[in-house]
Write a protein that holds these residues in place. Sequence first.
Motif, PDB file in Angstrom:
ATOM      1  N   PRO A 213       0.830  -1.207   0.000  1.00 20.70           N
ATOM      2  CA  PRO A 213       0.000   0.000   0.000  1.00 20.70           C
ATOM      3  C   PRO A 213       0.865   1.258   0.000  1.00 20.70           C
ATOM      4  CG  PRO A 213       0.046  -0.955   2.194  1.00 20.70           C
ATOM      5  CD  PRO A 213       0.774  -1.916   1.283  1.00 20.70           C
ATOM      6  N   VAL A 214       0.294   2.334  -0.470  1.00 26.78           N
ATOM      7  CA  VAL A 214       1.011   3.608  -0.504  1.00 26.78           C
ATOM      8  C   VAL A 214       1.256   4.079   0.925  1.00 26.78           C
ATOM      9  CG1 VAL A 214       0.827   6.036  -1.179  1.00 26.78           C
ATOM     10  CG2 VAL A 214       0.113   4.245  -2.759  1.00 26.78           C
ATOM     11  N   GLY A 215       2.509   4.307   1.252  1.00 28.34           N
ATOM     12  CA  GLY A 215       2.889   4.680   2.611  1.00 28.34           C
ATOM     13  C   GLY A 215       2.393   6.050   3.051  1.00 28.34           C
ATOM     14  N   ALA A 216       2.098   6.925   2.089  1.00 28.08           N
ATOM     15  CA  ALA A 216       1.653   8.278   2.425  1.00 28.08           C
ATOM     16  C   ALA A 216       0.330   8.279   3.187  1.00 28.08           C
ATOM     17  CB  ALA A 216       1.505   9.108   1.151  1.00 28.08           C
ATOM     18  N   PHE A 217      -0.417   7.175   3.113  1.00 29.18           N
ATOM     19  CA  PHE A 217      -1.717   7.106   3.778  1.00 29.18           C
ATOM     20  C   PHE A 217      -1.669   6.393   5.127  1.00 29.18           C
ATOM     21  CE2 PHE A 217      -3.214   6.918  -0.834  1.00 29.18           C
ATOM     22  CZ  PHE A 217      -3.465   8.275  -0.902  1.00 29.18           C
ATOM     23  N   SER A 218      -0.495   6.014   5.602  1.00 32.73           N
ATOM     24  CA  SER A 218      -0.395   5.185   6.807  1.00 32.73           C
ATOM     25  C   SER A 218      -1.045   5.818   8.036  1.00 32.73           C
ATOM     26  CB  SER A 218       1.053   4.801   7.099  1.00 32.73           C
ATOM     27  OG  SER A 218       1.828   5.964   7.321  1.00 32.73           O
ATOM     28  N   GLN A 219      -0.866   7.105   8.233  1.00 29.59           N
ATOM     29  CA  GLN A 219      -1.475   7.759   9.399  1.00 29.59           C
ATOM     30  C   GLN A 219      -2.996   7.807   9.276  1.00 29.59           C
ATOM     31  OE1 GLN A 219       0.056   8.587  12.308  1.00 29.59           O
ATOM     32  NE2 GLN A 219       1.713   7.485  11.288  1.00 29.59           N
ATOM     33  N   GLN A 220      -3.495   8.041   8.062  1.00 33.77           N
ATOM     34  CA  GLN A 220      -4.940   8.048   7.862  1.00 33.77           C
ATOM     35  C   GLN A 220      -5.540   6.666   8.099  1.00 33.77           C
ATOM     36  OE1 GLN A 220      -2.870   9.646   5.724  1.00 33.77           O
ATOM     37  NE2 GLN A 220      -3.501  11.740   6.118  1.00 33.77           N
ATOM     38  N   VAL A 221      -4.827   5.635   7.697  1.00 34.98           N
ATOM     39  CA  VAL A 221      -5.332   4.270   7.878  1.00 34.98           C
ATOM     40  C   VAL A 221      -5.493   3.953   9.357  1.00 34.98           C
ATOM     41  CG1 VAL A 221      -4.817   1.817   7.536  1.00 34.98           C
ATOM     42  CG2 VAL A 221      -4.404   3.446   5.691  1.00 34.98           C
ATOM     43  N   ILE A 222      -4.526   4.326  10.170  1.00 38.48           N
ATOM     44  CA  ILE A 222      -4.603   4.062  11.614  1.00 38.48           C
ATOM     45  C   ILE A 222      -5.840   4.718  12.207  1.00 38.48           C
ATOM     46  CG2 ILE A 222      -3.498   4.528  13.842  1.00 38.48           C
ATOM     47  CD1 ILE A 222      -0.777   4.293  12.282  1.00 38.48           C
ATOM     48  N   ARG A 223      -6.080   5.975  11.872  1.00 42.21           N
ATOM     49  CA  ARG A 223      -7.267   6.676  12.400  1.00 42.21           C
ATOM     50  C   ARG A 223      -8.550   6.140  11.787  1.00 42.21           C
ATOM     51  NH1 ARG A 223      -3.585  11.342  12.140  1.00 42.21           N
ATOM     52  NH2 ARG A 223      -4.331  11.757  10.046  1.00 42.21           N
ATOM     53  N   PHE A 224      -8.511   5.844  10.486  1.00 37.90           N
ATOM     54  CA  PHE A 224      -9.718   5.379   9.796  1.00 37.90           C
ATOM     55  C   PHE A 224     -10.192   4.039  10.347  1.00 37.90           C
ATOM     56  CE2 PHE A 224     -11.790   3.638   5.816  1.00 37.90           C
ATOM     57  CZ  PHE A 224     -12.927   4.408   5.940  1.00 37.90           C
ATOM     58  N   ARG A 225      -9.275   3.172  10.721  1.00 37.70           N
ATOM     59  CA  ARG A 225      -9.656   1.886  11.312  1.00 37.70           C
ATOM     60  C   ARG A 225     -10.506   2.113  12.570  1.00 37.70           C
ATOM     61  NH1 ARG A 225      -7.301  -2.902  10.411  1.00 37.70           N
ATOM     62  NH2 ARG A 225      -7.023  -3.319  12.633  1.00 37.70           N
ATOM     63  N   LYS A 226     -10.156   3.110  13.369  1.00 37.46           N
ATOM     64  CA  LYS A 226     -10.941   3.421  14.568  1.00 37.46           C
ATOM     65  C   LYS A 226     -12.327   3.914  14.184  1.00 37.46           C
ATOM     66  CE  LYS A 226      -6.852   4.548  17.267  1.00 37.46           C
ATOM     67  NZ  LYS A 226      -6.044   5.614  17.855  1.00 37.46           N
ATOM     68  N   ASP A 227     -12.400   4.774  13.172  1.00 35.72           N
ATOM     69  CA  ASP A 227     -13.692   5.285  12.725  1.00 35.72           C
ATOM     70  C   ASP A 227     -14.556   4.173  12.120  1.00 35.72           C
ATOM     71  OD1 ASP A 227     -13.467   7.990  13.512  1.00 35.72           O
ATOM     72  OD2 ASP A 227     -12.267   8.447  11.746  1.00 35.72           O
ATOM     73  N   LEU A 228     -13.925   3.238  11.437  1.00 29.72           N
ATOM     74  CA  LEU A 228     -14.677   2.103  10.893  1.00 29.72           C
ATOM     75  C   LEU A 228     -15.322   1.291  12.011  1.00 29.72           C
ATOM     76  CD1 LEU A 228     -12.338   0.806   8.039  1.00 29.72           C
ATOM     77  CD2 LEU A 228     -14.612   1.823   7.790  1.00 29.72           C
ATOM     78  N   LYS A 229     -14.574   1.062  13.086  1.00 28.33           N
ATOM     79  CA  LYS A 229     -15.128   0.311  14.223  1.00 28.33           C
ATOM     80  C   LYS A 229     -16.308   1.050  14.831  1.00 28.33           C
ATOM     81  CE  LYS A 229     -10.810  -2.033  15.308  1.00 28.33           C
ATOM     82  NZ  LYS A 229      -9.664  -2.146  16.215  1.00 28.33           N
ATOM     83  N   ILE A 230     -16.198   2.366  14.966  1.00 24.69           N
ATOM     84  CA  ILE A 230     -17.309   3.168  15.482  1.00 24.69           C
ATOM     85  C   ILE A 230     -18.518   3.052  14.557  1.00 24.69           C
ATOM     86  CG2 ILE A 230     -18.079   5.549  15.942  1.00 24.69           C
ATOM     87  CD1 ILE A 230     -15.148   6.090  16.853  1.00 24.69           C
ATOM     88  N   GLY A 231     -18.265   2.983  13.255  1.00 25.16           N
ATOM     89  CA  GLY A 231     -19.334   2.851  12.262  1.00 25.16           C
ATOM     90  C   GLY A 231     -19.896   1.456  12.134  1.00 25.16           C
TER      91      GLY A 231
END
Length: 198
Positions: free
Chosen positions: A170-188
């Motif tokens: 995966p593109v490394g530039a998105f690594s920080q967004q992925v970490i946060r997005f995983r949390k938002d996915l769980k909330i969703g």
Amino acid sequence: MASITEFRAYTNTAARRNTFYNYCTTRYVQDQAIFFLLVDAFKAEKRKRQAAFLNDWFIKGNIPDEYTQNGYLGIVNISSGLQGTISTNTTSAVSAVGRNFADKMNNHGGGMGGFFGALKQKLGDTTVSDSLFDAAQAQVVTMLDDNGRHGFGGVGGAGATYKPNGVYQPVGAFSQQVIRFRKDLKIGGFDPDKLGIF
């Protein structure tokens, strides 16, 4: 031209979903791939929280700036008419079954009658229709396929470079967004590990 059935074959296991997601980041179409994966997960579970998440983030475009600033996520590119229809239908469907027990009581008139009506509803089917996002998902598949421009091109089709059992970084530039997005996915109401988003 790849079909929705072919894209579902590309994503029929957690490992393949991860491969699909990783590949799509290399083509910078991960937001469309994420929407595709989320809709399929929603179709399997039909949870109200998932429907509300999909509607709020990808149809209405209420995506936090931290995801949109570098292009990680974006609103689904559909017509404004379809966008309005899907949003209205989703809001109506979620409201009809109620998000929580108090909503269900109010939908049944409140008081003791509302309590027993809500209880009866709770014991029945409180899911929403799994077809709420079908039209948007079909358009996303068309955009992902886009005459093979993104490397799908159908099974063995012209321009096909994607390998469902391949390995993509995966593109490394998105690594920080992925970490946060995983949390938002769980909330969703979604499981990011099952979705292959990591």
